[in-house]
Design a protein around this motif. Structure first.
Motif, PDB file in Angstrom:
ATOM      1  N   VAL A   1      39.645  59.939  37.805  1.00 55.42           N
ATOM      2  CA  VAL A   1      40.224  60.323  36.523  1.00 55.42           C
ATOM      3  C   VAL A   1      41.442  61.192  36.831  1.00 55.42           C
ATOM      4  CG1 VAL A   1      39.908  61.698  34.438  1.00 55.42           C
ATOM      5  CG2 VAL A   1      38.062  60.224  35.245  1.00 55.42           C
ATOM      6  N   ALA A   2      42.569  60.902  36.192  1.00 57.04           N
ATOM      7  CA  ALA A   2      43.793  61.679  36.387  1.00 57.04           C
ATOM      8  C   ALA A   2      44.252  62.232  35.049  1.00 57.04           C
ATOM      9  CB  ALA A   2      44.885  60.820  37.017  1.00 57.04           C
ATOM     10  N   GLU A   3      44.400  63.550  34.977  1.00 57.01           N
ATOM     11  CA  GLU A   3      44.836  64.214  33.755  1.00 57.01           C
ATOM     12  C   GLU A   3      46.040  65.093  34.067  1.00 57.01           C
ATOM     13  OE1 GLU A   3      41.490  66.523  32.666  1.00 57.01           O
ATOM     14  OE2 GLU A   3      40.114  64.810  32.512  1.00 57.01           O
ATOM     15  N   LYS A   4      46.978  65.151  33.144  1.00 58.02           N
ATOM     16  CA  LYS A   4      48.152  66.006  33.331  1.00 58.02           C
ATOM     17  C   LYS A   4      47.712  67.459  33.383  1.00 58.02           C
ATOM     18  CE  LYS A   4      52.715  67.012  31.406  1.00 58.02           C
ATOM     19  NZ  LYS A   4      53.684  66.680  30.333  1.00 58.02           N
ATOM     20  N   PHE A   5      48.114  68.163  34.439  1.00 59.61           N
ATOM     21  CA  PHE A   5      47.709  69.559  34.615  1.00 59.61           C
ATOM     22  C   PHE A   5      48.865  70.526  34.402  1.00 59.61           C
ATOM     23  CE2 PHE A   5      47.140  73.296  37.368  1.00 59.61           C
ATOM     24  CZ  PHE A   5      45.948  73.790  36.857  1.00 59.61           C
ATOM     25  N   ALA A   6      50.027  70.201  34.946  1.00 60.90           N
ATOM     26  CA  ALA A   6      51.166  71.114  34.843  1.00 60.90           C
ATOM     27  C   ALA A   6      52.440  70.345  35.129  1.00 60.90           C
ATOM     28  CB  ALA A   6      51.024  72.276  35.824  1.00 60.90           C
ATOM     29  N   GLU A   7      53.566  70.990  34.864  1.00 62.75           N
ATOM     30  CA  GLU A   7      54.878  70.473  35.248  1.00 62.75           C
ATOM     31  C   GLU A   7      55.539  71.475  36.167  1.00 62.75           C
ATOM     32  OE1 GLU A   7      57.023  69.659  31.651  1.00 62.75           O
ATOM     33  OE2 GLU A   7      56.214  67.627  31.514  1.00 62.75           O
ATOM     34  N   GLU A   8      56.270  70.953  37.143  1.00 61.88           N
ATOM     35  CA  GLU A   8      56.898  71.828  38.127  1.00 61.88           C
ATOM     36  C   GLU A   8      58.283  71.294  38.493  1.00 61.88           C
ATOM     37  OE1 GLU A   8      55.703  74.190  42.206  1.00 61.88           O
ATOM     38  OE2 GLU A   8      54.867  72.194  41.887  1.00 61.88           O
ATOM     39  N   PRO A   9      59.336  72.015  38.138  1.00 60.83           N
ATOM     40  CA  PRO A   9      60.691  71.563  38.499  1.00 60.83           C
ATOM     41  C   PRO A   9      60.970  71.741  39.987  1.00 60.83           C
ATOM     42  CG  PRO A   9      60.704  73.150  36.674  1.00 60.83           C
ATOM     43  CD  PRO A   9      59.357  73.214  37.293  1.00 60.83           C
ATOM     44  N   LEU A  10      61.810  70.877  40.513  1.00 59.98           N
ATOM     45  CA  LEU A  10      62.392  71.105  41.843  1.00 59.98           C
ATOM     46  C   LEU A  10      63.578  72.038  41.683  1.00 59.98           C
ATOM     47  CD1 LEU A  10      62.403  67.607  43.597  1.00 59.98           C
ATOM     48  CD2 LEU A  10      60.933  69.555  44.083  1.00 59.98           C
TER      49      LEU A  10
ATOM     50  N   GLY B   1      61.053  68.004  52.688  1.00 56.64           N
ATOM     51  CA  GLY B   1      62.386  68.444  52.297  1.00 56.64           C
ATOM     52  C   GLY B   1      63.387  67.326  52.075  1.00 56.64           C
ATOM     53  N   GLN B   2      63.421  66.338  52.985  1.00 59.12           N
ATOM     54  CA  GLN B   2      64.409  65.270  52.856  1.00 59.12           C
ATOM     55  C   GLN B   2      64.237  64.528  51.535  1.00 59.12           C
ATOM     56  OE1 GLN B   2      66.832  64.339  55.177  1.00 59.12           O
ATOM     57  NE2 GLN B   2      66.337  66.043  56.522  1.00 59.12           N
ATOM     58  N   ALA B   3      62.980  64.197  51.215  1.00 61.74           N
ATOM     59  CA  ALA B   3      62.726  63.456  49.969  1.00 61.74           C
ATOM     60  C   ALA B   3      63.063  64.302  48.752  1.00 61.74           C
ATOM     61  CB  ALA B   3      61.271  63.006  49.922  1.00 61.74           C
ATOM     62  N   MET B   4      62.651  65.574  48.752  1.00 59.42           N
ATOM     63  CA  MET B   4      62.928  66.443  47.608  1.00 59.42           C
ATOM     64  C   MET B   4      64.421  66.675  47.430  1.00 59.42           C
ATOM     65  SD  MET B   4      59.937  69.350  47.785  1.00 59.42           S
ATOM     66  CE  MET B   4      58.210  68.905  47.527  1.00 59.42           C
ATOM     67  N   ALA B   5      65.094  66.972  48.541  1.00 63.06           N
ATOM     68  CA  ALA B   5      66.530  67.242  48.458  1.00 63.06           C
ATOM     69  C   ALA B   5      67.301  66.008  48.017  1.00 63.06           C
ATOM     70  CB  ALA B   5      67.042  67.736  49.811  1.00 63.06           C
ATOM     71  N   THR B   6      66.918  64.839  48.513  1.00 62.47           N
ATOM     72  CA  THR B   6      67.595  63.605  48.112  1.00 62.47           C
ATOM     73  C   THR B   6      67.454  63.375  46.616  1.00 62.47           C
ATOM     74  OG1 THR B   6      67.271  62.594  50.283  1.00 62.47           O
ATOM     75  CG2 THR B   6      67.647  61.107  48.421  1.00 62.47           C
ATOM     76  N   ARG B   7      66.248  63.570  46.084  1.00 64.87           N
ATOM     77  CA  ARG B   7      66.017  63.349  44.653  1.00 64.87           C
ATOM     78  C   ARG B   7      66.832  64.307  43.793  1.00 64.87           C
ATOM     79  NH1 ARG B   7      60.252  64.504  43.766  1.00 64.87           N
ATOM     80  NH2 ARG B   7      60.667  63.851  41.614  1.00 64.87           N
ATOM     81  N   LEU B   8      66.808  65.595  44.149  1.00 62.82           N
ATOM     82  CA  LEU B   8      67.499  66.583  43.313  1.00 62.82           C
ATOM     83  C   LEU B   8      69.012  66.526  43.493  1.00 62.82           C
ATOM     84  CD1 LEU B   8      67.280  68.929  41.322  1.00 62.82           C
ATOM     85  CD2 LEU B   8      67.111  70.478  43.283  1.00 62.82           C
TER      86      LEU B   8
ATOM     87  N   VAL C   1      71.318  70.040  34.993  1.00 60.82           N
ATOM     88  CA  VAL C   1      70.537  68.919  35.514  1.00 60.82           C
ATOM     89  C   VAL C   1      69.192  69.439  36.009  1.00 60.82           C
ATOM     90  CG1 VAL C   1      70.433  67.083  37.220  1.00 60.82           C
ATOM     91  CG2 VAL C   1      72.622  67.685  36.167  1.00 60.82           C
ATOM     92  N   GLU C   2      68.114  68.886  35.471  1.00 60.98           N
ATOM     93  CA  GLU C   2      66.773  69.270  35.903  1.00 60.98           C
ATOM     94  C   GLU C   2      66.010  68.055  36.416  1.00 60.98           C
ATOM     95  OE1 GLU C   2      64.713  73.186  34.084  1.00 60.98           O
ATOM     96  OE2 GLU C   2      64.466  71.327  32.940  1.00 60.98           O
ATOM     97  N   LEU C   3      65.110  68.312  37.353  1.00 64.72           N
ATOM     98  CA  LEU C   3      64.201  67.277  37.846  1.00 64.72           C
ATOM     99  C   LEU C   3      62.799  67.892  37.847  1.00 64.72           C
ATOM    100  CD1 LEU C   3      63.674  64.495  39.050  1.00 64.72           C
ATOM    101  CD2 LEU C   3      64.221  65.432  41.301  1.00 64.72           C
ATOM    102  N   VAL C   4      61.961  67.422  36.933  1.00 64.85           N
ATOM    103  CA  VAL C   4      60.647  68.023  36.721  1.00 64.85           C
ATOM    104  C   VAL C   4      59.564  67.023  37.109  1.00 64.85           C
ATOM    105  CG1 VAL C   4      59.089  69.087  35.054  1.00 64.85           C
ATOM    106  CG2 VAL C   4      61.562  69.430  34.840  1.00 64.85           C
ATOM    107  N   ASP C   5      58.655  67.454  37.994  1.00 65.88           N
ATOM    108  CA  ASP C   5      57.530  66.623  38.411  1.00 65.88           C
ATOM    109  C   ASP C   5      56.274  67.005  37.630  1.00 65.88           C
ATOM    110  OD1 ASP C   5      58.909  65.155  40.318  1.00 65.88           O
ATOM    111  OD2 ASP C   5      58.502  66.599  41.914  1.00 65.88           O
ATOM    112  N   THR C   6      55.429  66.013  37.386  1.00 70.34           N
ATOM    113  CA  THR C   6      54.130  66.255  36.774  1.00 70.34           C
ATOM    114  C   THR C   6      53.085  66.441  37.866  1.00 70.34           C
ATOM    115  OG1 THR C   6      54.676  64.968  34.794  1.00 70.34           O
ATOM    116  CG2 THR C   6      52.346  65.284  35.271  1.00 70.34           C
TER     117      THR C   6
END
Length: 291
Positions: free
Chosen positions: A154-163, A190-197, A257-262
């Motif tokens: 079961v997957a439920e939304k818990f929080a949001e967290e911006p990069l 880091g590489q994946a996070m930095a590339t996305r943001l 510009v924001e990038l927010v992960d669930t």
């Protein structure tokens, strides 16, 4: 019916792949582990290919490992059901990625201080390990950044967290050249996070791999240490930045510009969360943005 100690020795050996290390984890002698395996093999036939390094299970060994896991799940499920009446004692187990774990672990300790008979067990781990640990009942709850499609969970939304783009205090970043001048502090994600943001902040940029790398750390609590000392910038989730001990020495480079992960809470679908776990979740949700 197999001797439970024999099964424990076999399951530990199957996980670790070494008689010596298995004996050390179990707190018994290597000879005792070998004896337990021999007892099982007298009944079931060869379970291990001892010539392989690490040890390799035979088909009978894989079948027995499945049986061990079923027994373990049943025992954990029974323990949860039998101990669920009192939410003030017993174990609360959570496995999560590092950033949000830095935020939640102190809150879980605060809950434990309120109810001293609780036992808090928390582990930092990437998404793949979190899902495996919950699926195999090593942890009752897990947090992941990617919503799983496994029907057993079961997957439920818990929080949001911006990069966030975190820079030394007093620095400013308006152009790609500003990042080049600062240099990059890397970490395992880091590489994946930095590339996305950075692809959103600076469209058409040459890519994070072309930035001067000024350092690397695989300890999430230490990634911002070189940033605070003016040695470079990093891209991290917000809760990792909020957990840093010297916030006055770092800053967040902001723009529109924001990038927010669930962040997704996961648990086994076959049975509900224990009352203790539900209480802990209410505590965390009420506390994480208010303390």
């Amino acid at each position: 019916m197999f001797n439970p100690q024999w099964l424990t020795s076999f399951a530990t050996l199957a996980e670790i792949g070494s008689f010596t290390d298995s004996a050390e984890r179990l707190g018994i002698t290597q000879a005792a582990v070998s004896q337990h395996i021999r007892h099982l093999e007298l009944q079931l036939g060869p379970l291990l290919l001892r010539s392989k390094r690490p040890l390799e299970l035979t088909p009978a060994g894989r079948a027995l490992l499945d049986y061990c896991q079923q027994v373990d799940r049943a025992q954990r499920h029974l323990a949860l059901r039998l101990s669920d009446d009192d939410v003030t004692c017993g174990e609360v187990s959570l496995i999560s990625p590092g950033s949000i774990g830095l935020r939640l672990y102190p809150l879980l300790l605060a809950l434990q201080k309120h109810y001293p008979d609780l036992s808090v067990r928390h582990r930092f781990a990437p998404d793949s390990e979190v899902m495996d640990a919950v699926l195999h009942n090593r942890y009752e709850m897990g947090l992941v950044t990617q919503k799983p499609d496994d029907k057993r969970l079961v997957a439920e939304k818990f929080a949001e967290e911006p990069l966030e783009l975190v820079i030394p205090a007093g620095a400013s970043v308006h152009r790609w050249e500003d990042l080049e001048a600062l240099g990059y502090i890397d970490h395992p994600d880091g590489q994946a996070m930095a590339t996305r943001l950075l692809s959103r902040r600076f469209p058409g940029n040459p890519g994070v791999r072309n930035l001067p790398q000024r350092g690397f750390s695989n300890q999430i609590g230490l990634i911002l240490e070189p940033v605070a000392r003016g040695l470079g910038f990093a891209v991290l989730p917000r809760f990792a930045r909020l957990a840093f001990a010297r916030p006055a020495e770092i800053a967040v480079a902001t723009d529109n510009v924001e990038l927010v992960d669930t962040i997704w809470l996961i648990h086994r679908a076959e049975w509900p969360l224990s009352a203790r776990a539900q209480q802990a979740l209410r505590w965390l949700k009420n506390s994480m943005y208010n303390s």
